[in-house]
Design an enzyme around this catalytic site. Structure first.
Site, PDB file in Angstrom:
ATOM      1  N   TYR A 192       0.847  -1.201   0.000  1.00  0.00           N
ATOM      2  CA  TYR A 192       0.000   0.000   0.000  1.00  0.00           C
ATOM      3  C   TYR A 192       0.885   1.254   0.000  1.00  0.00           C
ATOM      4  O   TYR A 192       0.507   2.298  -0.550  1.00  0.00           O
ATOM      5  CB  TYR A 192      -0.954  -0.025   1.194  1.00  0.00           C
ATOM      6  CG  TYR A 192      -2.180   0.851   1.003  1.00  0.00           C
ATOM      7  CD1 TYR A 192      -3.069   0.610  -0.038  1.00  0.00           C
ATOM      8  CD2 TYR A 192      -2.441   1.919   1.859  1.00  0.00           C
ATOM      9  CE1 TYR A 192      -4.184   1.411  -0.220  1.00  0.00           C
ATOM     10  CE2 TYR A 192      -3.549   2.716   1.685  1.00  0.00           C
ATOM     11  CZ  TYR A 192      -4.421   2.459   0.645  1.00  0.00           C
ATOM     12  OH  TYR A 192      -5.518   3.257   0.470  1.00  0.00           O
TER      13      TYR A 192
ATOM     14  N   LYS B  80      -3.109   8.603   2.583  1.00  0.00           N
ATOM     15  CA  LYS B  80      -4.346   8.476   3.377  1.00  0.00           C
ATOM     16  C   LYS B  80      -4.153   9.073   4.770  1.00  0.00           C
ATOM     17  O   LYS B  80      -5.094   9.625   5.353  1.00  0.00           O
ATOM     18  CB  LYS B  80      -4.775   7.009   3.486  1.00  0.00           C
ATOM     19  CG  LYS B  80      -5.261   6.391   2.177  1.00  0.00           C
ATOM     20  CD  LYS B  80      -6.404   7.135   1.548  1.00  0.00           C
ATOM     21  CE  LYS B  80      -7.028   6.382   0.387  1.00  0.00           C
ATOM     22  NZ  LYS B  80      -7.957   7.211  -0.399  1.00  0.00           N
TER      23      LYS B  80
END
Ligand code: NAD
Length: 263
Positions: free
Chosen positions: A155, A162
Site C-alpha cells: 500500500y 491516506k
C-alpha cells in the site's frame, strides 16, 4: 423515510459500477438526493453516463483534481446548475502503479508528489471550492483506508497519502465547523474496484481480511454508501472530523489471527 429529500450532492470519483462512489450515489438517490457527478478522465465518460441515467443525474462533468483551473471551472458549472449544494463526496485516489508494489523505501519523489496531490491535497482544494456553495452548512465525506495507520504490504505511498487525507479531515473540520460544514472520512475495508486492482497482491488482502475480521467477511460498496448516508444526512449532524470504519471490524484487532488458530 427518505433522509436526503431536498438535498443536493456532488459526487467525485465514479469510474464504473464497481466504484465505491457508485454505491454512495445509489444510496443517496434512494434517499431522495439530487445528484451531480464528476469523473476524472475523458475515457470514463462512456461508463459514467449510463450509470448517471439510472439515477436521474443531469450534471455530469469531467474534472482532473490535480488542476486548479479544472476545479474552478467545475464549481462554476455546479453553481450554475445547482445554485447551492449540501453534500460533497470525495472518492478519489491515485498513485503510479509502480509505487504500489515492492518496498516503501523505494518510493520516488515524483510518485510521492502525485499520490499526495491527487489523493490528499485534492480534498483541501475541493472543500475550499465547495464552501461558497454551502452557505447554510453542509457535509463533506472522503474515503480512506487502514493502511494510513498500520503498514499494509504494497500500500506504500497510498498509506502515507491516506494519513494526510485523515489529518486534513480534522483540520478542515476545524476550519469549516463554524460555517456548519462537517468533514468526515470513511475508512473502508478492501473492496474489489479499479483503483484497488492497482495495489500489488490486492486479492490476498481481500482473503486475509475476510478470514480475520470480526464479521468474517468483506464489506461492499452499498455498506459504505449507507454510512455516507448517515454522515451526510441530519442523522450525522453532531459528527465532524471523524474517521468512521466500515471494515467488518478488522481495525479493532490487536493480533489479527482467527480465534480458531489460537486453539
Ligand atoms: P475507483 O477506481 O472506482 O475510484 C477511484 C476514482 O479516482 C476513479 O473514479 C478515478 O477516475 C478517480 N481519480 C483518479 N485520479 C483522478 C484525478 N486526477 N482527478 C479526478 N479523479 C481522479 O476505486 P474505489 O476503490 O472506488 O476508490 C474510491 C476511493 O476509495 C479512493 O479514495 C480509494 O483510495 C478509497 N478506498 C478504496 C478501498 C478499496 O478497497 N477499494 C478501500 C478503502 C478506501
Amino acid at each position: 423515510m427518505k433522509l436526503l429529500e431536498g438535498k443536493k450532492a456532488l459526487i467525485f470519483g465514479i469510474a464504473n459500477k464497481n466504484s465505491i462512489a457508485w454505491g454512495i450515489a445509489q444510496t443517496f438517490h434512494e434517499h431522495g438526493a439530487e445528484i451531480g457527478f464528476s469523473y476524472g478522465i475523458p475515457q470514463l465518460e462512456r461508463r459514467v453516463r449510463p450509470l448517471a441515467a439510472q439515477i436521474d443525474v443531469e450534471f455530469i462533468e469531467m474534472c482532473d483534481v490535480s488542476s486548479d483551473e479544472e476545479i474552478a471551472d467545475l464549481f462554476q458549472k455546479a453553481a450554475g446548475h445547482f445554485g447551492e449544494i449540501d453534500i460533497l463526496v470525495h472518492s478519489i485516489g491515485f498513485a503510479p502503479r509502480e509505487e504500489l508494489a515492492g518496498r516503501y523505501v523505494d518510493t520516488s519523489r515524483e510518485g510521492f508528489k502525485i499520490a499526495l496531490d491527487i489523493s490528499a491535497y485534492s480534498l483541501v482544494a475541493l472543500a475550499k471550492a465547495a464552501q461558497p456553495l454551502m452557505p447554510n452548512g453542509g457535509s463533506i465525506v472522503s474515503m480512506t483506508y487502514y493502511g494510513s495507520e498500520k503498514v499494509v504490504p504494497h500500500y506504500n505511498v497510498m498509506g502515507v497519502a491516506k494519513a494526510a487525507l485523515e489529518a486534513s479531515t480534522r483540520y478542515l473540520a476545524a476550519d469549516l465547523g463554524p460555517d456548519n460544514i462537517r468533514v468526515n472520512a470513511i475508512s473502508a475495508g478492501p473492496i474489489k474496484t479499479l483503483a484497488a486492482a492497482g495495489v500489488g497482491g490486492f486479492r490476498k488482502m481481500l482473503g486475509y481480511t475476510a478470514e480475520r475480521a470480526p464479521l468474517r467477511r468483506n464489506v461492499n460498496q452499498k455498506e459504505v454508501g449507507r454510512t455516507a448516508l448517515w454522515l451526510c444526512s441530519d442523522l450525522g449532524s453532531g459528527v465532524t472530523g471523524e474517521v468512521v470504519y466500515v471494515d467488518a471490524g478488522y481495525h479493532i484487532l490487536g493480533m489479527p489471527e482467527p480465534p480458531e488458530k489460537w486453539g
